[in-house]
Design a protein around this motif. Structure first.
Motif, PDB file in Angstrom:
ATOM      1  N   ARG A  97       0.839  -1.208   0.000  1.00 30.68           N
ATOM      2  CA  ARG A  97       0.000   0.000   0.000  1.00 30.68           C
ATOM      3  C   ARG A  97       0.870   1.254   0.000  1.00 30.68           C
ATOM      4  NH1 ARG A  97      -5.603  -0.728   1.794  1.00 30.68           N
ATOM      5  NH2 ARG A  97      -5.520   1.436   2.516  1.00 30.68           N
ATOM      6  N   LEU A  98       1.912   1.263   0.829  1.00 36.10           N
ATOM      7  CA  LEU A  98       2.802   2.430   0.873  1.00 36.10           C
ATOM      8  C   LEU A  98       3.443   2.668  -0.494  1.00 36.10           C
ATOM      9  CD1 LEU A  98       4.588   1.849   4.308  1.00 36.10           C
ATOM     10  CD2 LEU A  98       2.957   3.687   3.781  1.00 36.10           C
ATOM     11  N   SER A  99       3.873   1.610  -1.150  1.00 34.92           N
ATOM     12  CA  SER A  99       4.516   1.752  -2.458  1.00 34.92           C
ATOM     13  C   SER A  99       3.538   2.308  -3.486  1.00 34.92           C
ATOM     14  CB  SER A  99       5.053   0.398  -2.917  1.00 34.92           C
ATOM     15  OG  SER A  99       5.615   0.500  -4.212  1.00 34.92           O
ATOM     16  N   ALA A 100       2.333   1.730  -3.515  1.00 35.28           N
ATOM     17  CA  ALA A 100       1.339   2.161  -4.502  1.00 35.28           C
ATOM     18  C   ALA A 100       0.892   3.598  -4.251  1.00 35.28           C
ATOM     19  CB  ALA A 100       0.142   1.210  -4.465  1.00 35.28           C
ATOM     20  N   GLN A 101       0.889   4.018  -2.980  1.00 32.40           N
ATOM     21  CA  GLN A 101       0.344   5.325  -2.624  1.00 32.40           C
ATOM     22  C   GLN A 101       1.424   6.411  -2.534  1.00 32.40           C
ATOM     23  OE1 GLN A 101      -1.598   4.017   0.973  1.00 32.40           O
ATOM     24  NE2 GLN A 101      -3.453   3.381  -0.099  1.00 32.40           N
ATOM     25  N   ARG A 102       2.695   6.044  -2.708  1.00 33.65           N
ATOM     26  CA  ARG A 102       3.757   7.046  -2.663  1.00 33.65           C
ATOM     27  C   ARG A 102       3.615   7.959  -3.883  1.00 33.65           C
ATOM     28  NH1 ARG A 102       6.842   9.683   1.000  1.00 33.65           N
ATOM     29  NH2 ARG A 102       8.978  10.055   0.288  1.00 33.65           N
ATOM     30  N   PRO A 103       3.462   9.273  -3.689  1.00 34.37           N
ATOM     31  CA  PRO A 103       3.295  10.154  -4.853  1.00 34.37           C
ATOM     32  C   PRO A 103       4.521  10.125  -5.774  1.00 34.37           C
ATOM     33  CG  PRO A 103       2.624  11.264  -2.827  1.00 34.37           C
ATOM     34  CD  PRO A 103       3.296   9.989  -2.420  1.00 34.37           C
ATOM     35  N   ALA A 104       4.266  10.152  -7.078  1.00 31.44           N
ATOM     36  CA  ALA A 104       5.341  10.001  -8.058  1.00 31.44           C
ATOM     37  C   ALA A 104       6.392  11.102  -7.934  1.00 31.44           C
ATOM     38  CB  ALA A 104       4.758   9.972  -9.462  1.00 31.44           C
ATOM     39  N   LEU A 106       7.688  12.403  -5.320  1.00 33.93           N
ATOM     40  CA  LEU A 106       8.553  12.304  -4.139  1.00 33.93           C
ATOM     41  C   LEU A 106       9.580  11.195  -4.322  1.00 33.93           C
ATOM     42  CD1 LEU A 106       5.984  12.629  -1.196  1.00 33.93           C
ATOM     43  CD2 LEU A 106       7.347  14.419  -2.295  1.00 33.93           C
ATOM     44  N   ALA A 107      10.699  11.293  -3.602  1.00 34.37           N
ATOM     45  CA  ALA A 107      11.680  10.206  -3.578  1.00 34.37           C
ATOM     46  C   ALA A 107      11.014   8.958  -3.004  1.00 34.37           C
ATOM     47  CB  ALA A 107      12.866  10.610  -2.704  1.00 34.37           C
ATOM     48  N   PRO A 108      11.541   7.770  -3.325  1.00 31.51           N
ATOM     49  CA  PRO A 108      10.963   6.571  -2.718  1.00 31.51           C
ATOM     50  C   PRO A 108      10.948   6.694  -1.192  1.00 31.51           C
ATOM     51  CG  PRO A 108      12.627   5.980  -4.354  1.00 31.51           C
ATOM     52  CD  PRO A 108      12.683   7.477  -4.191  1.00 31.51           C
ATOM     53  N   LEU A 109       9.928   6.103  -0.577  1.00 31.32           N
ATOM     54  CA  LEU A 109       9.834   6.080   0.877  1.00 31.32           C
ATOM     55  C   LEU A 109      10.911   5.121   1.405  1.00 31.32           C
ATOM     56  CD1 LEU A 109       8.017   7.148   3.197  1.00 31.32           C
ATOM     57  CD2 LEU A 109       6.514   5.189   2.765  1.00 31.32           C
ATOM     58  N   GLN A 110      11.686   5.582   2.380  1.00 29.59           N
ATOM     59  CA  GLN A 110      12.784   4.782   2.936  1.00 29.59           C
ATOM     60  C   GLN A 110      12.210   3.875   4.033  1.00 29.59           C
ATOM     61  OE1 GLN A 110      16.058   5.645   1.467  1.00 29.59           O
ATOM     62  NE2 GLN A 110      14.526   6.636   0.172  1.00 29.59           N
ATOM     63  N   ILE A 111      12.504   2.586   3.950  1.00 29.38           N
ATOM     64  CA  ILE A 111      11.814   1.602   4.800  1.00 29.38           C
ATOM     65  C   ILE A 111      12.803   0.805   5.646  1.00 29.38           C
ATOM     66  CG2 ILE A 111      10.430  -0.532   4.747  1.00 29.38           C
ATOM     67  CD1 ILE A 111       8.840   1.909   3.844  1.00 29.38           C
ATOM     68  N   CYS A 112      12.439   0.621   6.921  1.00 28.43           N
ATOM     69  CA  CYS A 112      13.068  -0.418   7.740  1.00 28.43           C
ATOM     70  C   CYS A 112      11.995  -1.447   8.085  1.00 28.43           C
ATOM     71  CB  CYS A 112      13.646   0.148   9.028  1.00 28.43           C
ATOM     72  SG  CYS A 112      15.099   1.185   8.798  1.00 28.43           S
ATOM     73  N   LEU A 113      12.378  -2.698   8.104  1.00 33.15           N
ATOM     74  CA  LEU A 113      11.473  -3.759   8.545  1.00 33.15           C
ATOM     75  C   LEU A 113      11.662  -3.945  10.045  1.00 33.15           C
ATOM     76  CD1 LEU A 113      11.984  -6.333   5.660  1.00 33.15           C
ATOM     77  CD2 LEU A 113      10.188  -4.602   5.912  1.00 33.15           C
ATOM     78  N   GLN A 114      10.551  -3.882  10.778  1.00 33.18           N
ATOM     79  CA  GLN A 114      10.620  -4.087  12.222  1.00 33.18           C
ATOM     80  C   GLN A 114      10.616  -5.582  12.510  1.00 33.18           C
ATOM     81  OE1 GLN A 114       7.685  -1.981  14.544  1.00 33.18           O
ATOM     82  NE2 GLN A 114       8.307  -3.001  16.446  1.00 33.18           N
ATOM     83  N   LEU A 141       9.493  -3.515  -4.483  1.00 32.80           N
ATOM     84  CA  LEU A 141       8.406  -2.542  -4.663  1.00 32.80           C
ATOM     85  C   LEU A 141       8.956  -1.197  -5.133  1.00 32.80           C
ATOM     86  CD1 LEU A 141       6.302  -3.449  -1.493  1.00 32.80           C
ATOM     87  CD2 LEU A 141       5.758  -3.953  -3.893  1.00 32.80           C
ATOM     88  N   PRO A 142       8.414  -0.635  -6.221  1.00 32.39           N
ATOM     89  CA  PRO A 142       9.029   0.542  -6.847  1.00 32.39           C
ATOM     90  C   PRO A 142       8.953   1.825  -6.026  1.00 32.39           C
ATOM     91  CG  PRO A 142       6.954  -0.025  -7.919  1.00 32.39           C
ATOM     92  CD  PRO A 142       7.269  -1.150  -6.979  1.00 32.39           C
ATOM     93  N   GLY A 143       7.937   1.973  -5.189  1.00 34.43           N
ATOM     94  CA  GLY A 143       7.813   3.229  -4.445  1.00 34.43           C
ATOM     95  C   GLY A 143       8.591   3.261  -3.152  1.00 34.43           C
ATOM     96  N   LEU A 144       9.283   2.146  -2.865  1.00 34.40           N
ATOM     97  CA  LEU A 144       9.993   2.034  -1.586  1.00 34.40           C
ATOM     98  C   LEU A 144      11.465   1.758  -1.818  1.00 34.40           C
ATOM     99  CD1 LEU A 144       7.561  -0.364   0.354  1.00 34.40           C
ATOM    100  CD2 LEU A 144       7.373   2.111   0.019  1.00 34.40           C
ATOM    101  N   ARG A 145      12.277   2.079  -0.800  1.00 35.02           N
ATOM    102  CA  ARG A 145      13.672   1.657  -0.789  1.00 35.02           C
ATOM    103  C   ARG A 145      13.904   0.977   0.552  1.00 35.02           C
ATOM    104  NH1 ARG A 145      16.798   5.664  -4.076  1.00 35.02           N
ATOM    105  NH2 ARG A 145      15.742   4.436  -5.671  1.00 35.02           N
ATOM    106  N   LEU A 146      14.304  -0.269   0.511  1.00 29.35           N
ATOM    107  CA  LEU A 146      14.489  -1.031   1.756  1.00 29.35           C
ATOM    108  C   LEU A 146      15.857  -0.730   2.340  1.00 29.35           C
ATOM    109  CD1 LEU A 146      13.556  -3.017   3.843  1.00 29.35           C
ATOM    110  CD2 LEU A 146      14.320  -4.884   2.357  1.00 29.35           C
ATOM    111  N   ALA A 179      21.974  -4.892  -1.407  1.00 26.57           N
ATOM    112  CA  ALA A 179      23.048  -3.903  -1.300  1.00 26.57           C
ATOM    113  C   ALA A 179      22.754  -2.678  -2.149  1.00 26.57           C
ATOM    114  CB  ALA A 179      24.383  -4.522  -1.711  1.00 26.57           C
ATOM    115  N   GLN A 180      21.950  -2.848  -3.212  1.00 25.46           N
ATOM    116  CA  GLN A 180      21.627  -1.714  -4.083  1.00 25.46           C
ATOM    117  C   GLN A 180      20.600  -0.760  -3.490  1.00 25.46           C
ATOM    118  OE1 GLN A 180      21.469  -4.446  -7.335  1.00 25.46           O
ATOM    119  NE2 GLN A 180      23.593  -4.243  -6.638  1.00 25.46           N
ATOM    120  N   GLN A 181      19.928  -1.172  -2.430  1.00 25.34           N
ATOM    121  CA  GLN A 181      18.816  -0.325  -1.947  1.00 25.34           C
ATOM    122  C   GLN A 181      19.294   1.035  -1.404  1.00 25.34           C
ATOM    123  OE1 GLN A 181      15.201  -1.271  -1.854  1.00 25.34           O
ATOM    124  NE2 GLN A 181      15.830  -2.741  -3.403  1.00 25.34           N
ATOM    125  N   PRO A 182      20.392   1.311  -0.683  1.00 26.41           N
ATOM    126  CA  PRO A 182      21.299   0.351  -0.055  1.00 26.41           C
ATOM    127  C   PRO A 182      20.780  -0.090   1.318  1.00 26.41           C
ATOM    128  CG  PRO A 182      22.120   2.564   0.334  1.00 26.41           C
ATOM    129  CD  PRO A 182      20.835   2.702  -0.461  1.00 26.41           C
TER     130      PRO A 182
END
Ligand SMILES: *Cc1c(COP(=O)(O)O)cnc(C)c1O
Length: 227
Positions: A97-104, A106-114, A141-146, A179-182
């Motif tokens: 949902r975050l990826s799909a809803q990230r406005p085009a 803006l930079a990708p949303l930066q994500i940490c997995l809890q 997911l294209p709108g996120l960076r892990l 590693a590319q995310q990074p």
């Protein structure tokens, strides 16, 4: 923050290798303004609506906003539209949902997995068994960076901090494409376990009380629905 630099020096960490996130939940916008004036740019919030209200009061400042509290699916759109980072992603549905809803624009949303390492009673955080598949799916997911992993250990459990660091390294070895995310972030360490977290390899500490002082005791009520 001098204490953070000292903690890093004691364990031989480079001065800029640990970022400071100022956790401003339950603190007024004026307190954020004061800490920003002292040179801090990144702020962490737990409650989405409270954060959005403060963002609206602080649009004149160049701030970076991190969501560190639980995220329900009915709040993903407003988070995707307003935050820079989310540290508390623990299931694929929320990430999609975050990826799909990230406005085009803006930079990708930066994500940490809890990750839930040591708290069987907590509903927050994915298990170690779920983590590899979740990481692989989120990274695509294209709108996120892990960017990495986050943990909230039980008080005093510094073994969980070391376990998260090892989990991070193992995951990177198992999924080299990360590693590319990074995949470079270990979000761990709060006011009470800052030193232990830096010694265990934290790259981002989340500090509230030690910066702002004590919070109001009562958290605002949160909707329990997960529509
Ligand atoms: C409140 C909070 C913090 C900051 O805690 P302090 O003990 O005030 O430093 C850090 N991380 C998370 C997830 C929090 O909810």
């Amino acid at each position: 923050m001098a204490h953070l630099r000292a903690a890093g020096q004691r364990v031989g960490r480079a001065p800029d290798s640990v970022a400071l996130l100022a956790v401003s939940k339950l603190q007024p916008a004026a307190a954020i303004r004061a800490v920003h004036a002292a040179g801090q740019q990144a702020f962490g919030e737990n409650y989405v609506q409270e954060a959005i209200d403060k963002m609206a009061e602080l649009t004149d400042l160049d701030l970076q906003w991190h969501l560190i509290g639980p995220l329900q699916s009915n709040k993903t759109r407003v988070v995707a539209e307003h935050f820079d980072w989310v540290h508390s992603v623990d299931r694929l549905k929320i990430a999609q949902r975050l990826s799909a809803q990230r406005p085009a624009g803006l930079a990708p949303l930066q994500i940490c997995l809890q990750v839930n390492i040591d708290d069987e009673d907590s509903k927050s955080g994915c298990s170690l068994a779920e983590l590899p598949a979740l990481a692989e799916a989120v990274a695509a997911l294209p709108g996120l960076r892990l960017r990495g992993l986050m943990v909230i250990p039980r008080p005093g459990n510094s073994a969980a901090l070391h376990a998260l660091a090892k989990t991070h390294a193992d995951l990177l070895a198992r999924l080299p494409a990360l590693a590319q995310q990074p995949f470079d972030t270990l979000s761990m360490g709060m006011s009470d376990d800052l030193d232990e977290a830096v010694a265990a390899g934290s790259t981002l500490v989340r500090i509230g009380t030690a910066i702002f002082g004590a919070r109001a005791p009562q958290a605002p009520s949160q909707p329990s629905s997960d529509a």
